[in-house]
Design an enzyme around this catalytic site. Structure first.
Site, mmCIF file in Angstrom:
data_model
loop_
_atom_site.group_PDB
_atom_site.id
_atom_site.type_symbol
_atom_site.label_atom_id
_atom_site.label_comp_id
_atom_site.label_asym_id
_atom_site.label_seq_id
_atom_site.Cartn_x
_atom_site.Cartn_y
_atom_site.Cartn_z
ATOM 1 C CB SER A 63 32.375 51.813 42.660
ATOM 2 O OG SER A 63 32.557 50.637 42.165
ATOM 3 C CE LYS A 66 33.361 48.607 44.472
ATOM 4 N NZ LYS A 66 34.437 48.729 43.442
ATOM 5 C CE1 TYR A 188 30.605 45.907 45.869
ATOM 6 C CE2 TYR A 188 29.967 44.353 44.264
ATOM 7 C CZ TYR A 188 30.745 45.327 44.592
ATOM 8 O OH TYR A 188 31.297 46.257 43.676
ATOM 9 C CE1 TYR A 240 36.528 51.342 40.459
ATOM 10 C CE2 TYR A 240 35.967 52.943 38.810
ATOM 11 C CZ TYR A 240 35.393 52.140 39.864
ATOM 12 O OH TYR A 240 34.265 52.113 40.252
ATOM 13 C CB VAL A 258 29.691 51.358 36.569
ATOM 14 C CG1 VAL A 258 31.236 50.938 36.754
ATOM 15 C CG2 VAL A 258 28.877 50.621 37.652
HETATM 16 N N1 GLN Z 1 27.949 47.062 41.116
HETATM 17 C C1 GLN Z 1 29.447 47.165 40.397
HETATM 18 C C2 GLN Z 1 30.028 45.858 40.348
HETATM 19 O O1 GLN Z 1 30.412 45.500 41.455
HETATM 20 C C3 GLN Z 1 29.953 48.292 41.006
HETATM 21 C C4 GLN Z 1 31.184 48.561 40.139
HETATM 22 C C5 GLN Z 1 31.497 50.127 39.920
HETATM 23 O O2 GLN Z 1 30.718 51.038 40.125
HETATM 24 N N2 GLN Z 1 32.681 50.169 39.365
HETATM 25 O O3 GLN Z 1 30.274 45.654 39.250
#
Ligand code: GLN
Length: 390
Positions: A63, A66, A188, A240, A258
């Site tokens: 993420s 992003k 993505y 988040y 994550v």
């Molecule tokens: N690839 C992960 C997803 O879309 C990224 C999510 C994250 O890092 N929170 O589930």
């Protein structure tokens, strides 16, 4: 060991004993990581990369991609077109929530998956490869080196990505995404699977900290306004459903992923990044959160505490041929202009009426229009002649 490396090393030793949390396991390939990894890096205005711990271990950006893909969408389409597809409101919900505005289907913000998929769908290109190439190109500019996809993680994400695919179908049904679901989602997944180290992430954060200018490569990667827009959204939505508490405790725009990475931005000061795979219940790295929180405290980085030097110029008065010369350098903001007035008023009391004061503003790096207007009004009210050199 130099003092900054020593500071970073000390900071990671403080958090090393924290053993809470667990690495992400919903993407099988992500679970296959050494949970003990711990690293920290920082990049300041001169572009030197400082780091400590497992600073050469690569992990996927997840993420943390992003904000940078948001930057690309802003470059390609401008803020209004992007905001038509995705909001800028903290969702207060987990990263994979189905957080869509009633009626329009617009995701709450580009930092949660729904919003990020919408953002990625805006990137130009007819194929997954073409879209990913643009993304890799810009993110490599932020990192200062060519980034590449971890094909095993990508395959694992794609094989288990049904929730993200479902989100994309919903977005498509609301016409939030125009591209095919496949194009949006696979691009993505590939963006999330780019490999980085903490050193890369610190350079990426620093590029945002310095208005889109990468201090490690000396390249202007995006315009200053794009960096500002991205940082604004990171400040309110980057962590988040912990974003509000993060702003309260740490006070820096940030983004987590994550894989256990975290990057944070101290505008005009430095970019910092941390890595440790064990995650808390929000999906943020336990030790990365703790180490950046500690640094923010120790170094006084919280954006909302008073910072004396914000937009206050250095003022020096020298004798000149036609009268005193007031030399300004640094940044001149509205509040800083008040200090310049005080100097001018004091000067005025000691000078015969009709004397000329020269205001040498050539060394001012940035003068805000409101401050210049206020200075002009002040000059007009004093019984002196003024020359402004800019
Ligand atoms: N690839 C992960 C997803 O879309 C990224 C999510 C994250 O890092 N929170 O589930």
């Amino acid at each position: 060991m130099d003092s900054i490396t020593a500071l970073l090393s000390g900071a990671i030793e403080e958090v090393r004993p924290l053993s809470g949390g667990a690495p992400a396991s919903y993407i099988p390939e992500l679970a296959d990581v050494d949970p003990e990894h711990l690293a920290l890096a920082a990049v300041g205005p001169r572009g030197r990369v400082w780091s400590a711990g497992d600073d050469d271990v690569e992990f996927t950006i997840q993420s943390m991609s992003k904000p940078f893909v948001l930057a690309l969408a802003l470059v390609e389409h401008g803020l209004d077109a992007v905001m038509a597809k995705v909001g800028a409101e903290p969702s207060g919900e987990p990263f994979n929530a189905i957080s869509l505005e009633a009626g329009t289907g617009r995701p709450a913000n580009p930092m949660i998956n729904a919003g990020a998929i919408a953002t990625t769908s805006l990137i130009g290109g007819d194929t997954i490869e073409a879209r990913t190439a643009r993304i890799i190109d810009l993110l490599s500019g932020f990192a200062g080196r060519e980034l590449r996809v971890d094909e095993a993680v990508y395959a694992s994400e794609s094989a288990t990505g049904d929730r993200n695919r479902a989100l994309a179908h919903l977005l498509k049904s609301y016409d939030v995404i125009d591209a095919s679901v496949d194009l949006a989602v696979e691009s993505y997944f590939r963006q999330c699977s780019l490999l980085v180290t903490v050193r890369d992430l610190a350079a990426m954060a620093a590029t945002l900290a310095f208005g889109g200018f990468n201090p490690t490569t000396k390249v202007q990667v995006v315009e200053e306004r794009v960096a500002r827009d991205v940082l604004s959204i990171m400040a309110s939505c980057g962590m988040y459903d912990f974003s509000g508490e993060w702003l309260l405790r740490v006070g820096l725009p940030a983004k987590s992923g994550v894989s256990g990475g975290l990057l944070a931005v101290a505008p005009s000061q430095f970019g910092v990044a941390a890595f440790s795979p064990r995650l808390d219940r929000h999906g943020n790295s336990v030790r990365a959160v703790a180490v950046v929180e500690g640094l923010s405290d120790q170094l006084g980085m919280h954006l909302l505490e008073p910072h004396e030097s914000i937009a206050v110029p250095v003022v020096a008065v020298h004798p000149g041929e036609t009268g005193p010369v007031v030399r300004l350098s640094g940044e001149l903001g509205y509040a800083g202009a008040e200090r310049v007035f005080a100097v001018l008023r004091e000067l005025a009391t000691g000078l015969p009426a009709g004397s000329t004061v020269t205001l040498d503003a050539r060394e001012v790096a940035r003068a805000h229009p409101g401050a210049m207007a206020a200075l002009q009004t002040e000059f007009d009210g004093l019984p002196l002649g003024f020359v402004i050199e800019q």
